[in-house]
Design a protein around this motif. Structure first.
Motif, PDB file in Angstrom:
ATOM      1  N   PHE A  10       1.581   6.851  -4.305  1.00  0.00           N
ATOM      2  CA  PHE A  10       1.656   7.419  -2.728  1.00  0.00           C
ATOM      3  C   PHE A  10       0.610   7.147  -2.212  1.00  0.00           C
ATOM      4  N   VAL A  11      -0.791   7.191  -3.045  1.00  0.00           N
ATOM      5  CA  VAL A  11      -1.962   6.990  -2.635  1.00  0.00           C
ATOM      6  C   VAL A  11      -2.022   5.578  -1.808  1.00  0.00           C
ATOM      7  N   ASP A  12      -1.532   4.400  -2.331  1.00  0.00           N
ATOM      8  CA  ASP A  12      -1.297   3.141  -1.764  1.00  0.00           C
ATOM      9  C   ASP A  12      -0.580   3.187  -0.653  1.00  0.00           C
ATOM     10  N   ILE A  13       0.379   3.865  -0.583  1.00  0.00           N
ATOM     11  CA  ILE A  13       1.488   3.885   0.572  1.00  0.00           C
ATOM     12  C   ILE A  13       0.670   4.876   1.726  1.00  0.00           C
ATOM     13  N   GLU A  19      -4.210   2.837   8.736  1.00  0.00           N
ATOM     14  CA  GLU A  19      -4.618   1.941   9.561  1.00  0.00           C
ATOM     15  C   GLU A  19      -3.644   1.689  10.848  1.00  0.00           C
ATOM     16  N   PHE A  20      -2.252   1.913  10.667  1.00  0.00           N
ATOM     17  CA  PHE A  20      -1.300   1.365  11.632  1.00  0.00           C
ATOM     18  C   PHE A  20      -0.886   2.878  12.316  1.00  0.00           C
ATOM     19  N   ALA A  25      -8.376   7.751  12.189  1.00  0.00           N
ATOM     20  CA  ALA A  25      -8.960   8.242  10.872  1.00  0.00           C
ATOM     21  C   ALA A  25      -9.248   6.909   9.898  1.00  0.00           C
ATOM     22  N   ALA A  26      -8.289   5.902  10.223  1.00  0.00           N
ATOM     23  CA  ALA A  26      -8.949   4.420   9.116  1.00  0.00           C
ATOM     24  C   ALA A  26     -10.141   4.415   9.435  1.00  0.00           C
TER      25      ALA A  26
END
Length: 155
Positions: A10-13, A19-20, A25-26
């Motif tokens: 989930f961290v990777d998801i 970003e999108f 926030a990104a």
């Protein structure tokens, strides 16, 4: 190396989508560092996020805590059926943040079951989430209380 059919953590998801889905926030550098059913933790660096007196800007502290509701929802509910949203968030600043910070929040299994059952029945369900934001020494710099919702896609 063998190929795996396992879903990405989930961290990777969360980090891949941020970003999108939440470009601001990104750009701040908000990153999920631990996400699992009912729990999420995020971080944000002080570098690039300071204000006029050398501490992390209040909006950055708000953001690093606010994204937890979405991260927990993504890790805890069927994302092909529901999407998360925030309805309300209050924040109390307890001390200036002079370092990178970490925010974390947790929802019990019983509460997750209640949310899932209500969403299945009504197409949506509200839930409250309290988060704590700490600095590098573990001191609390802010606390938030949010009202979030998961809502059925297409409703």
């Amino acid at each position: 190396m063998t190929e795996s059919n396992e879903a990405p953590p989930f961290v990777d998801i969360i980090n891949g989508a941020m970003e999108f889905t939440i470009p601001a926030a990104a750009k701040m550098g908000v990153q999920a560092v631990e996400v699992r059913r009912g729990f999420a933790a995020t971080t944000v660096p002080i570098e690039g996020n300071g204000n006029h007196f050398g501490v992390i800007y209040a909006g950055v502290l708000f953001t690093v805590a606010e994204v937890l509701g979405g991260a927990i929802a993504i890790a805890s509910f069927d994302t092909s059926a529901y999407y998360p949203l925030v309805k309300e968030l209050t924040i109390k600043f307890t001390r200036p943040a002079k370092t990178d910070v970490r925010a974390q929040a947790q929802v019990s299994d019983d509460e997750l079951d209640r949310i899932a059952n209500e969403a299945a029945e009504k197409g949506k369900a509200d839930f409250e989430l309290e988060a704590v934001v700490t600095d590098a020494s573990g001191e609390t710099v802010a606390v938030t209380k949010g009202l979030y919702q998961i809502r059925a896609i297409g409703r």
